[in-house]
Design a protein around this motif. Structure first.
Motif, PDB file in Angstrom:
ATOM      1  N   SER A  35      -7.196   3.593 -13.972  1.00  0.00           N
ATOM      2  CA  SER A  35      -5.786   3.227 -13.960  1.00  0.00           C
ATOM      3  C   SER A  35      -5.529   2.039 -14.864  1.00  0.00           C
ATOM      4  O   SER A  35      -6.389   1.211 -15.076  1.00  0.00           O
ATOM      5  CB  SER A  35      -5.349   2.888 -12.528  1.00  0.00           C
ATOM      6  N   LYS A  36      -4.323   1.991 -15.406  1.00  0.00           N
ATOM      7  CA  LYS A  36      -3.917   0.899 -16.268  1.00  0.00           C
ATOM      8  C   LYS A  36      -2.909   0.032 -15.526  1.00  0.00           C
ATOM      9  O   LYS A  36      -2.225   0.494 -14.620  1.00  0.00           O
ATOM     10  CB  LYS A  36      -3.319   1.451 -17.564  1.00  0.00           C
ATOM     11  N   PRO A  37      -2.808  -1.262 -15.912  1.00  0.00           N
ATOM     12  CA  PRO A  37      -1.838  -2.133 -15.250  1.00  0.00           C
ATOM     13  C   PRO A  37      -0.427  -1.572 -15.333  1.00  0.00           C
ATOM     14  O   PRO A  37       0.007  -1.091 -16.384  1.00  0.00           O
ATOM     15  CB  PRO A  37      -1.957  -3.449 -16.046  1.00  0.00           C
ATOM     16  N   ALA A  38       0.284  -1.605 -14.216  1.00  0.00           N
ATOM     17  CA  ALA A  38       1.651  -1.087 -14.187  1.00  0.00           C
ATOM     18  C   ALA A  38       2.592  -2.104 -14.823  1.00  0.00           C
ATOM     19  O   ALA A  38       2.351  -3.306 -14.783  1.00  0.00           O
ATOM     20  CB  ALA A  38       2.063  -0.798 -12.744  1.00  0.00           C
ATOM     21  N   ARG A  39       3.677  -1.602 -15.404  1.00  0.00           N
ATOM     22  CA  ARG A  39       4.692  -2.474 -15.991  1.00  0.00           C
ATOM     23  C   ARG A  39       5.723  -2.818 -14.923  1.00  0.00           C
ATOM     24  O   ARG A  39       6.251  -1.922 -14.243  1.00  0.00           O
ATOM     25  CB  ARG A  39       5.358  -1.794 -17.185  1.00  0.00           C
TER      26      ARG A  39
ATOM     27  N   GLY B 139       9.296 -10.572  -1.492  1.00  0.00           N
ATOM     28  CA  GLY B 139       9.807  -9.251  -1.805  1.00  0.00           C
ATOM     29  C   GLY B 139       9.064  -8.172  -1.060  1.00  0.00           C
ATOM     30  O   GLY B 139       8.173  -8.448  -0.244  1.00  0.00           O
ATOM     31  N   ILE B 140       9.433  -6.930  -1.341  1.00  0.00           N
ATOM     32  CA  ILE B 140       8.874  -5.765  -0.654  1.00  0.00           C
ATOM     33  C   ILE B 140       8.390  -4.764  -1.697  1.00  0.00           C
ATOM     34  O   ILE B 140       9.053  -4.562  -2.719  1.00  0.00           O
ATOM     35  CB  ILE B 140       9.936  -5.108   0.253  1.00  0.00           C
ATOM     36  N   PHE B 141       7.243  -4.165  -1.428  1.00  0.00           N
ATOM     37  CA  PHE B 141       6.712  -3.112  -2.292  1.00  0.00           C
ATOM     38  C   PHE B 141       6.397  -1.897  -1.436  1.00  0.00           C
ATOM     39  O   PHE B 141       5.802  -2.019  -0.361  1.00  0.00           O
ATOM     40  CB  PHE B 141       5.451  -3.582  -3.024  1.00  0.00           C
ATOM     41  N   ASP B 142       6.801  -0.730  -1.927  1.00  0.00           N
ATOM     42  CA  ASP B 142       6.601   0.503  -1.156  1.00  0.00           C
ATOM     43  C   ASP B 142       6.538   1.679  -2.126  1.00  0.00           C
ATOM     44  O   ASP B 142       7.288   1.715  -3.103  1.00  0.00           O
ATOM     45  CB  ASP B 142       7.749   0.686  -0.169  1.00  0.00           C
ATOM     46  N   ASP B 143       5.638   2.609  -1.858  1.00  0.00           N
ATOM     47  CA  ASP B 143       5.498   3.793  -2.712  1.00  0.00           C
ATOM     48  C   ASP B 143       6.583   4.833  -2.452  1.00  0.00           C
ATOM     49  O   ASP B 143       6.792   5.733  -3.264  1.00  0.00           O
ATOM     50  CB  ASP B 143       4.119   4.442  -2.496  1.00  0.00           C
TER      51      ASP B 143
ATOM     52  N   ILE C 136      16.084  -4.482   2.041  1.00  0.00           N
ATOM     53  CA  ILE C 136      15.723  -4.469   3.461  1.00  0.00           C
ATOM     54  C   ILE C 136      15.830  -5.891   3.985  1.00  0.00           C
ATOM     55  O   ILE C 136      15.146  -6.798   3.483  1.00  0.00           O
ATOM     56  CB  ILE C 136      14.289  -3.931   3.671  1.00  0.00           C
ATOM     57  N   ALA C 137      16.707  -6.094   4.968  1.00  0.00           N
ATOM     58  CA  ALA C 137      16.910  -7.418   5.585  1.00  0.00           C
ATOM     59  C   ALA C 137      17.224  -8.480   4.539  1.00  0.00           C
ATOM     60  O   ALA C 137      16.833  -9.650   4.675  1.00  0.00           O
ATOM     61  CB  ALA C 137      15.677  -7.811   6.406  1.00  0.00           C
ATOM     62  N   GLY C 138      17.902  -8.069   3.468  1.00  0.00           N
ATOM     63  CA  GLY C 138      18.296  -9.009   2.424  1.00  0.00           C
ATOM     64  C   GLY C 138      17.269  -9.212   1.332  1.00  0.00           C
ATOM     65  O   GLY C 138      17.514  -9.956   0.375  1.00  0.00           O
ATOM     66  N   TYR C 139      16.100  -8.544   1.418  1.00  0.00           N
ATOM     67  CA  TYR C 139      15.047  -8.691   0.418  1.00  0.00           C
ATOM     68  C   TYR C 139      14.954  -7.432  -0.429  1.00  0.00           C
ATOM     69  O   TYR C 139      15.010  -6.324   0.098  1.00  0.00           O
ATOM     70  CB  TYR C 139      13.695  -8.969   1.086  1.00  0.00           C
ATOM     71  N   PRO C 140      14.789  -7.568  -1.750  1.00  0.00           N
ATOM     72  CA  PRO C 140      14.750  -6.395  -2.626  1.00  0.00           C
ATOM     73  C   PRO C 140      13.390  -5.698  -2.606  1.00  0.00           C
ATOM     74  O   PRO C 140      12.353  -6.340  -2.425  1.00  0.00           O
ATOM     75  CB  PRO C 140      15.017  -6.994  -4.012  1.00  0.00           C
ATOM     76  N   LYS C 141      13.426  -4.414  -2.771  1.00  0.00           N
ATOM     77  CA  LYS C 141      12.183  -3.674  -3.009  1.00  0.00           C
ATOM     78  C   LYS C 141      11.886  -3.793  -4.500  1.00  0.00           C
ATOM     79  O   LYS C 141      12.637  -3.308  -5.344  1.00  0.00           O
ATOM     80  CB  LYS C 141      12.336  -2.202  -2.602  1.00  0.00           C
ATOM     81  N   LEU C 142      10.768  -4.458  -4.838  1.00  0.00           N
ATOM     82  CA  LEU C 142      10.477  -4.820  -6.230  1.00  0.00           C
ATOM     83  C   LEU C 142       9.667  -3.769  -6.979  1.00  0.00           C
ATOM     84  O   LEU C 142       9.534  -3.854  -8.196  1.00  0.00           O
ATOM     85  CB  LEU C 142       9.733  -6.160  -6.267  1.00  0.00           C
ATOM     86  N   GLY C 143       9.116  -2.788  -6.267  1.00  0.00           N
ATOM     87  CA  GLY C 143       8.342  -1.766  -6.956  1.00  0.00           C
ATOM     88  C   GLY C 143       7.399  -1.057  -6.012  1.00  0.00           C
ATOM     89  O   GLY C 143       7.478  -1.181  -4.785  1.00  0.00           O
ATOM     90  N   ASN C 144       6.477  -0.290  -6.613  1.00  0.00           N
ATOM     91  CA  ASN C 144       5.483   0.440  -5.811  1.00  0.00           C
ATOM     92  C   ASN C 144       4.190  -0.366  -5.707  1.00  0.00           C
ATOM     93  O   ASN C 144       4.089  -1.491  -6.196  1.00  0.00           O
ATOM     94  CB  ASN C 144       5.243   1.834  -6.403  1.00  0.00           C
ATOM     95  N   ILE C 145       3.182   0.233  -5.087  1.00  0.00           N
ATOM     96  CA  ILE C 145       1.938  -0.494  -4.822  1.00  0.00           C
ATOM     97  C   ILE C 145       1.192  -0.828  -6.111  1.00  0.00           C
ATOM     98  O   ILE C 145       0.610  -1.908  -6.250  1.00  0.00           O
ATOM     99  CB  ILE C 145       1.027   0.309  -3.864  1.00  0.00           C
ATOM    100  N   ALA C 146       1.207   0.097  -7.086  1.00  0.00           N
ATOM    101  CA  ALA C 146       0.544  -0.184  -8.364  1.00  0.00           C
ATOM    102  C   ALA C 146       1.186  -1.393  -9.041  1.00  0.00           C
ATOM    103  O   ALA C 146       0.499  -2.226  -9.636  1.00  0.00           O
ATOM    104  CB  ALA C 146       0.621   1.041  -9.276  1.00  0.00           C
TER     105      ALA C 146
END
Length: 512
Positions: free
Chosen positions: A26-30, A214-218, A228-238
């Motif tokens: 795997s390569k680093p995610a952007r 922040g929050i991360f979720d696939d 969620i509860a005022g916090y942004p979902k910033l991306g997925n797990i990668a």
């Protein structure tokens, strides 16, 4: 890496050897713009609450002992026949006070924030120290030899000093909490209603030092809302892996039910390579373990999965070890380094030192110093091609200094300045390859060796995995030894490796 409680159904081996969701190749995610912006806000290190309370222990001991000895010198004088008994008793009483405060949780952050609420307990324990001295003096029949006025003045002034210091510390901690200088930065892994309930529970805790970044979720936005509860979902797990490499995150809180074993294992397999504490929220879990199986954020229970290796006071001890032994190494080997520099300069044109970009702590790129062992026009800073026996790129002097590892001696300066440790996983060149594959493409979990600062020498090197990594098996075995070192680190292990390194260097079979 610390193995989790046996009561839990997850193990280090299960996470490392699991075939699910392999990150190999795997390569680093952007990161998206919002995640990059948030990460940039947390680049600066924070003060650890453990370190703050630990330093306060030392400061209070020094202040009490210095006050007592100062009063002794002023009131009694240093010429008394009890010139060593007074300082000994004063130092012992100061230490006893600190120990009693520790046993009564007076060095915990909530107690430091609210010193007025602990005033009675502090006075009781400080009085207890003097009661112990009085009882000991009575039974030893020596109380009449010591000045009651001195100890009375020390009792009054000492308590005023302690309480004043605590009031000042309370103001400092509140200021540090407001400006983000002392906080634990956390990322929530997983979204939905479970994450919202967890966030609400954490935010309800009084004097909470957790900063949720922040929050991360696939899962997609339908199953996991973007806010969620005022916090942004910033991306997925990668993307979380890359986020945590930029931001200085202290903790990942996995908000998933422990019964979702397959999904939790899949997440942990990706996350364990990061140098952070990993906790599994037990806030809404129906399964109940013994109380000591949990750690707590306020009253919110967490299951400890991984702890950040070599953290807090361990990192202070290791840094002191590096400074002391690096200075000794520089002093002892300075004649050899001077002679090598002259030989390199006379043997071929070019600079004496060779600088190479390598992976450091948390995958940060560092510059490592070595004596130049190749012809300048043939040097390979990227290390794409491993050095082989009778390699034409290596100079005459280079062959000798590589065989004897003299070319590595300038790395004492790397260790002294802090980019390397004396002992740790050896840093590899950023583009180092085995059969046209990057090392992280050969070994699953390779980047977990970067959870600690790399070293001049290491556990793998003294166990025979020294030299160039020109086969897949060599890089796998070196990584295994590196991970074993991280999991079982101690200062004694570092000293053992340092002592055994010169002996192992006598074996030059794999050094070209």
């Amino acid at each position: 890496m610390n193995e989790i409680n046996p009561a839990h159904r997850f193990s280090v081996e299960a996470i490392r050897k699991s075939e699910t969701e392999s990150a190999k190749g795997s390569k680093p995610a952007r990161l998206n713009k919002v995640a990059l912006q948030v990460a940039s806000q947390y680049r600066r290190d924070t003060m650890s609450p453990v370190m703050v309370s630990g330093i306060l222990r030392i400061v209070e001991f020094i202040l009490l002992a210095a006050l007592g000895i100062g009063l002794f010198a002023y009131h009694v004088g240093l010429t008394t026949h009890l010139f060593w008994q007074y300082p000994l008793i004063i130092a012992g009483a100061s230490l006893l006070t600190v120990v009693l405060f520790e046993l009564s949780d007076l060095y915990q952050i909530p107690a430091l924030i609210h010193p007025l609420g602990k005033l009675g307990r502090m006075l009781l324990l400080w009085s207890g120290t003097f009661a112990f001295l009085a009882v000991a003096g009575f039974f030893l029949k020596i109380s009449g030899d010591f000045s009651r006025l001195l100890f009375g003045a020390w009792y009054v002034i000492g308590f005023i000093l302690i309480f004043s210091g605590r009031m000042l510390m309370s103001r400092l901690i509140r200021r540090w909490a407001r400006n983000g200088a002392m906080e634990r930065r956390a990322v929530i892994v997983g979204g939905g209603s479970a994450a919202e309930a967890l966030i609400r529970a954490v935010e309800r805790q009084p004097d909470n030092d957790i900063r949720i970044c922040g929050i991360f979720d696939d899962r997609d936005d339908k199953r996991s809302p973007p806010i969620i509860a005022g916090y942004p979902k910033l991306g997925n797990i990668a993307e979380l892996i890359e986020f945590a490499r930029i931001a200085h995150i202290d903790m990942l809180i996995v908000s998933l039910p422990i019964t979702a074993e397959k999904r939790v294992l899949s997440l942990l397999k990706k996350l364990w390579v990061l140098p952070v504490d990993i906790r599994l929220s037990a806030h809404s879990n129906q399964l109940q373990f013994r109380p000591r199986a949990y750690s707590f954020i306020g009253s919110v229970p967490m299951l400890d999965i991984f702890d950040k290796p070599i953290n807090d006071w361990d990192s202070v001890a290791k840094r002191a070890f590096d400074i002391v032994f690096s200075l000794l190494g520089i002093i002892i080997f300075s004649p050899i380094m001077l002679a090598t520099a002259i030989a390199v300069k006379l043997d071929s044109k070019g600079p004496v030192l060779f600088r190479q970009k390598r992976h450091g702590f948390n995958n940060e790129v560092i510059e490592v110093y070595k004596f130049r062992s190749m012809y300048t026009e043939m040097s390979d800073p990227t290390a794409k091609k491993a050095v082989t026996k009778n390699d034409p790129r290596v100079t005459r002097v280079g062959r000798f200094i590589r065989k004897t590892s003299i070319d590595e001696l300038p790395q004492f300066f790397n260790s002294l300045f802090g980019s390397l440790s004396l002992v740790g996983p050896r840093p590899h060149a950023v583009a180092a390859q085995s059969h046209n594959l990057l090392y992280n493409e050969v070994v699953d979990g390779y980047f977990a060796r970067h959870r600690v600062k790399p070293g001049v020498t290491g556990w793998a090197q003294i166990n025979g995995w020294r030299g160039e990594m020109d086969t897949d098996e060599k890089i796998r075995m070196r990584t295994e030894y590196d991970l074993d070192y991280i999991e079982n680190w101690s200062l004694w292990v570092d000293l053992k490796i340092l002592v055994l390194t010169p002996i192992r260097l006598l074996d030059t079979e794999n050094a070209y």
